[in-house]
Scaffold this active site. Structure first.
Site, mmCIF file in Angstrom:
data_model
loop_
_atom_site.group_PDB
_atom_site.id
_atom_site.type_symbol
_atom_site.label_atom_id
_atom_site.label_comp_id
_atom_site.label_asym_id
_atom_site.label_seq_id
_atom_site.Cartn_x
_atom_site.Cartn_y
_atom_site.Cartn_z
ATOM 1 N N GLY A 119 46.410 27.581 33.121
ATOM 2 C CA GLY A 119 47.816 27.049 33.256
ATOM 3 C C GLY A 119 48.219 25.761 33.118
ATOM 4 N N THR A 122 45.029 23.141 33.836
ATOM 5 C CA THR A 122 43.874 23.286 32.867
ATOM 6 C C THR A 122 44.196 22.910 31.553
ATOM 7 O OG1 THR A 122 43.140 24.924 34.605
ATOM 8 C CG2 THR A 122 42.135 24.897 32.033
ATOM 9 N N ILE A 143 49.622 33.130 37.176
ATOM 10 C CA ILE A 143 50.616 34.043 37.891
ATOM 11 C C ILE A 143 52.152 33.284 38.208
ATOM 12 C CG2 ILE A 143 49.037 35.318 39.226
ATOM 13 C CD1 ILE A 143 49.950 34.008 41.716
ATOM 14 N N ASP A 144 52.041 32.107 38.091
ATOM 15 C CA ASP A 144 53.281 31.375 38.325
ATOM 16 C C ASP A 144 54.398 31.647 37.185
ATOM 17 O OD1 ASP A 144 52.304 30.668 40.944
ATOM 18 O OD2 ASP A 144 52.324 28.457 40.554
ATOM 19 N N MET A 186 53.795 33.278 46.072
ATOM 20 C CA MET A 186 53.398 31.996 45.581
ATOM 21 C C MET A 186 54.542 31.643 44.460
ATOM 22 S SD MET A 186 49.037 32.447 45.168
ATOM 23 C CE MET A 186 48.112 31.986 46.341
ATOM 24 N N HIS A 284 47.029 34.909 48.172
ATOM 25 C CA HIS A 284 46.029 35.140 47.307
ATOM 26 C C HIS A 284 45.969 36.948 46.861
ATOM 27 C CE1 HIS A 284 45.254 31.427 48.493
ATOM 28 N NE2 HIS A 284 44.699 31.137 47.299
HETATM 29 O O1 F6P Z 1 48.989 27.834 40.323
HETATM 30 C C1 F6P Z 1 48.940 29.197 40.949
HETATM 31 C C2 F6P Z 1 48.723 29.314 42.362
HETATM 32 O O2 F6P Z 1 48.676 30.590 42.670
HETATM 33 C C3 F6P Z 1 50.172 28.683 42.925
HETATM 34 O O3 F6P Z 1 51.050 29.622 42.985
HETATM 35 C C4 F6P Z 1 49.421 28.434 44.329
HETATM 36 O O4 F6P Z 1 50.471 27.554 45.094
HETATM 37 C C5 F6P Z 1 48.048 28.023 44.039
HETATM 38 O O5 F6P Z 1 47.554 28.546 42.885
HETATM 39 C C6 F6P Z 1 47.186 28.344 45.215
HETATM 40 O O6 F6P Z 1 45.915 27.593 45.132
HETATM 41 P P1 F6P Z 1 44.771 27.953 45.852
HETATM 42 O O7 F6P Z 1 43.972 29.067 45.359
HETATM 43 O O8 F6P Z 1 43.905 26.649 45.830
HETATM 44 O O9 F6P Z 1 44.947 28.037 47.170
#
Ligand code: F6P
Length: 362
Positions: A119, A122, A143-144, A186, A284
């Protein structure tokens, strides 16, 4: 490994999403079967270049059966920026620049070109490596769905399926109990998941980072519904919304603050509405599990396209979906600024037209 054979590396970085394995599989199959290239799987994001001994060769055999699997067989991290790598030694935290180690790692692994599946974060790192001479091809995933230059990113559709399914389930229990249900999805900077799942799941209120809202306007919607005899309401909120009266985002750092936005909104609503208010944070779940058919196809097309891009030496570019076709775009142009929902765009207008409120007006 055959002497003189071209070698490409594959790395998955940042938060995982459904469809990564399908993309890895497509890359390995196309690179080996069409071009006879050797493929090295870089482990755990760019960590696998800092510590190249963790990485391993990927073959047609290795990727057998991974198409429908969630996660990434390579591992990933969203805490491993090699240009500012967090190190803890003897209880003391510091930040180290490991970028030179990554360049050495590339050499040690014999990688000629690196396909980076990632994303914003990265691909921004990949872009810096590209400027240092590394031969990089990108694959947009998050996914965002907030990368530019592509109509959609890998993983978004699968996340949308999960969030829509959750909306459907929450709506029925909210209706039975005559409750207000606040579902947090998310979306750190952009509200694409909230917008999509809100529309697909028949939400009454959608709250996005892109559209400032007030609690009074949300209450107005709930009261209007009550007056019409509707005793339940579904509010879909993106985790990254700015709470009314607060400059800072509800969630600047991912992970630990999940649920902060939904709980803050629910607490404020409880003061003002008669109905019970409940919160569901699906977190998640949106990143896990099997990819949707759309994402499996997209991953396959992106993976094949990335190998083709490497074959044409289209370095510094990422594959993208444009006009329904696989094209390519400069990584530099895709990563900045983040692609946000257009508050005046047709998707938001369609949502408003069917009575959904964004909390910005009564
Ligand atoms: O960037 C993708 C994402 O899923 C965001 O929507 C979310 O804020 C973040 O990753 C969550 O990250 P982590 O897995 O570190 O909780």
């Amino acid at each position: 490994m055959a002497e003189g054979k071209r070698t490409i590396g594959v790395v998955t970085g940042g938060g995982d999403c459904p469809g990564l394995n399908a993309a890895i599989r497509a890359i390995v199959l196309h690179a080996s079967l069409e071009y006879g290239w050797r493929v090295v799987g870089v482990a755990d994001g760019f960590d696998g270049l800092i510590w190249p001994e963790r990485s391993r060769e990927l073959t047609v055999e290795t990727v057998r059966g991974i198409l429908p699997q969630g996660g990434t067989i390579l591992g990933t991290t969203n805490r491993g920026d090699p240009f500012a790598y967090p190190v803890k030694e003897g209880g003391r935290a510091s930040v180290q620049d490991y970028s030179a180690r990554c360049l050495e790692g590339i050499q040690r692994l014999g990688i000629d070109a690196l396909i980076v599946i990632g994303g914003n974060g990265t691909l921004a790192i990949a872009h810096r490596f590209s400027q240092m001479g590394m031969k990089i091809v990108g694959v947009p995933k998050t996914i965002d769905n907030d990368l530019r230059c592509t109509e959609v990113t890998l993983g978004y559709d699968s996340a949308l399926h999960v969030a829509t399914d959750a909306s459907d389930r929450l709506r029925t229990t909210a209706e039975s109990h005559h409750r207000v249900m606040v579902m947090e999805v998310m979306g750190r900077d952009a509200g694409w998941i909230a917008l999509g799942a809100g529309i697909a799941g028949g939400a009454n209120v959608i709250l996005l980072p892109e559209i400032p809202f007030t609690i009074e306007n949300i209450c107005g919607m709930i009261r209007r519904r009550e007056a019409m005899g509707r005793r339940s309401s579904l509010i879909v909120v993106a985790e990254g919304v700015r709470l009314p009266g607060q400059e800072a985002r509800a969630q600047d750092v991912p992970g630990p603050l999940a649920g902060h936005a939904a709980n803050a909104i629910a607490s404020a609503l409880r003061e003002l509405v008669d109905q019970e208010v409940r919160v569901a944070v699906i977190g998640h779940l949106q990143r896990g599990g099997s990819p949707s058919p759309f994402d499996r196809v997209l991953a396959t097309r992106f993976g094949v396209g990335a190998v083709e891009l490497a074959a044409r030496e289209g370095y510094g570019r990422m594959v993208s979906l444009q006009g329904g076709k696989i094209e390519s775009a400069l990584i530099a142009e895709a990563i900045h600024p983040v692609r946000l929902v257009d508050p005046a765009g047709d998707v938001v207008r369609a949502a408003r037209a069917v009575g959904i409120t964004f909390g910005d007006r009564l």
